[in-house]
Design an enzyme around this catalytic site. Structure first.
Site, PDB file in Angstrom:
ATOM      1  N   TYR A 119       9.094 -22.223-124.243  1.00 38.58           N
ATOM      2  CA  TYR A 119       7.844 -22.928-123.940  1.00 38.58           C
ATOM      3  C   TYR A 119       8.126 -24.143-123.050  1.00 38.58           C
ATOM      4  O   TYR A 119       7.436 -24.370-122.054  1.00 38.58           O
ATOM      5  CB  TYR A 119       7.153 -23.377-125.232  1.00 38.58           C
ATOM      6  CG  TYR A 119       6.656 -22.238-126.091  1.00 38.58           C
ATOM      7  CD1 TYR A 119       5.402 -21.672-125.881  1.00 38.58           C
ATOM      8  CD2 TYR A 119       7.433 -21.729-127.127  1.00 38.58           C
ATOM      9  CE1 TYR A 119       4.940 -20.627-126.663  1.00 38.58           C
ATOM     10  CE2 TYR A 119       6.980 -20.682-127.931  1.00 38.58           C
ATOM     11  CZ  TYR A 119       5.740 -20.141-127.689  1.00 38.58           C
ATOM     12  OH  TYR A 119       5.290 -19.100-128.469  1.00 38.58           O
ATOM     13  N   ASN A 142      -4.293 -16.519-123.367  1.00 35.95           N
ATOM     14  CA  ASN A 142      -4.053 -15.511-122.331  1.00 35.95           C
ATOM     15  C   ASN A 142      -4.989 -14.318-122.515  1.00 35.95           C
ATOM     16  O   ASN A 142      -4.878 -13.595-123.500  1.00 35.95           O
ATOM     17  CB  ASN A 142      -2.590 -15.052-122.404  1.00 35.95           C
ATOM     18  CG  ASN A 142      -2.241 -13.994-121.372  1.00 35.95           C
ATOM     19  OD1 ASN A 142      -3.023 -13.654-120.499  1.00 35.95           O
ATOM     20  ND2 ASN A 142      -1.033 -13.465-121.482  1.00 35.95           N
ATOM     21  N   HIS A 151       4.328 -12.396-124.465  1.00 31.96           N
ATOM     22  CA  HIS A 151       5.301 -12.034-125.497  1.00 31.96           C
ATOM     23  C   HIS A 151       6.716 -12.451-125.098  1.00 31.96           C
ATOM     24  O   HIS A 151       7.591 -12.541-125.947  1.00 31.96           O
ATOM     25  CB  HIS A 151       5.248 -10.533-125.804  1.00 31.96           C
ATOM     26  CG  HIS A 151       5.543  -9.654-124.639  1.00 31.96           C
ATOM     27  ND1 HIS A 151       4.580  -9.314-123.705  1.00 31.96           N
ATOM     28  CD2 HIS A 151       6.690  -9.046-124.244  1.00 31.96           C
ATOM     29  CE1 HIS A 151       5.123  -8.533-122.788  1.00 31.96           C
ATOM     30  NE2 HIS A 151       6.413  -8.355-123.088  1.00 31.96           N
ATOM     31  N   GLU A 177      11.417  -3.918-124.455  1.00 32.68           N
ATOM     32  CA  GLU A 177      12.047  -4.449-123.250  1.00 32.68           C
ATOM     33  C   GLU A 177      13.536  -4.723-123.436  1.00 32.68           C
ATOM     34  O   GLU A 177      14.202  -5.225-122.531  1.00 32.68           O
ATOM     35  CB  GLU A 177      11.317  -5.727-122.817  1.00 32.68           C
ATOM     36  CG  GLU A 177       9.893  -5.455-122.386  1.00 32.68           C
ATOM     37  CD  GLU A 177       9.197  -6.654-121.774  1.00 32.68           C
ATOM     38  OE1 GLU A 177       9.865  -7.658-121.473  1.00 32.68           O
ATOM     39  OE2 GLU A 177       7.972  -6.573-121.589  1.00 32.68           O
TER      40      GLU A 177
END
Length: 185
Positions: A119, A142, A151, A177
């Site tokens: 962040y 979002n 994510h 991912e």
């Protein structure tokens, strides 16, 4: 039924598509994909569409065969099949303004598939080094999750952080991912 915006154009079209993380609500305008909603049960879908209708100027029309939804539907299926790492879709940013838009655009452009960002790091990237909490709020607001990959934003201490679609959904996306190991069961 043909809902039109104040300028006479179709305000938006919507469909629910199945995915590995449950049903997703997709909403698109003539300008592009405007919203993706998680856990699109009938109740969630109706609440989301009511809220979007007031923001877009007319209630979105159910149109699963609309050409406006064909690209998003196909690309999300490819993503969940592991065949797509980057989305190449027109996006309608009309639901996002100011700092949130700046953060989400940086996220979409600057954090690739299989990577994560903190962040605070994302806050620094947009020129606001003390705004980690504001970045968290931008992630929560979002309207285009998965496509604009909130994510991929995690805590600097290695924690997974929060997620509007739920932490299990975030874990599943990060596992897809290759950032986290696949769940055992």
């Amino acid at each position: 039924m043909n809902a039109t915006a104040q300028d006479g154009r179709t305000a938006a079209v919507w469909a629910v598509v199945d995915s590995d993380i449950g049903p997703l609500l997709l909403v698109a305008t003539d300008d592009g994909l405007v919203a993706v909603g998680f856990h699109a049960t009938e109740a969630v879908r109706d609440k989301t569409l009511d809220r979007l209708g007031s923001r877009l100027g007319a209630e979105p029309v159910h149109a699963p065969d609309s050409p406006l939804l064909a690209g998003p539907t196909a690309q999300l299926r490819e993503y969940f099949a592991g065949e797509r790492h980057d989305f190449d879709l027109p996006l309608d940013w009309s639901l996002v303004t100011g700092f949130n838009r700046q953060v989400l655009r940086e996220l979409a452009a600057g954090v690739p598939y299989g990577a994560v960002v903190g962040y605070g790091d994302l806050a620094r990237r947009v020129g606001s080094p003390g705004a980690a909490q504001a970045v968290g709020l931008a992630m929560g607001a979002n309207p285009l999750p998965v496509v604009v990959p909130c994510h991929r934003v995690v805590e600097s201490d290695g924690g997974i952080g929060g997620f509007g679609g739920g932490l299990e959904t975030k874990r599943q996306l990060l596992a897809l991912e290759g950032v986290l190991p696949q769940p055992l069961f």
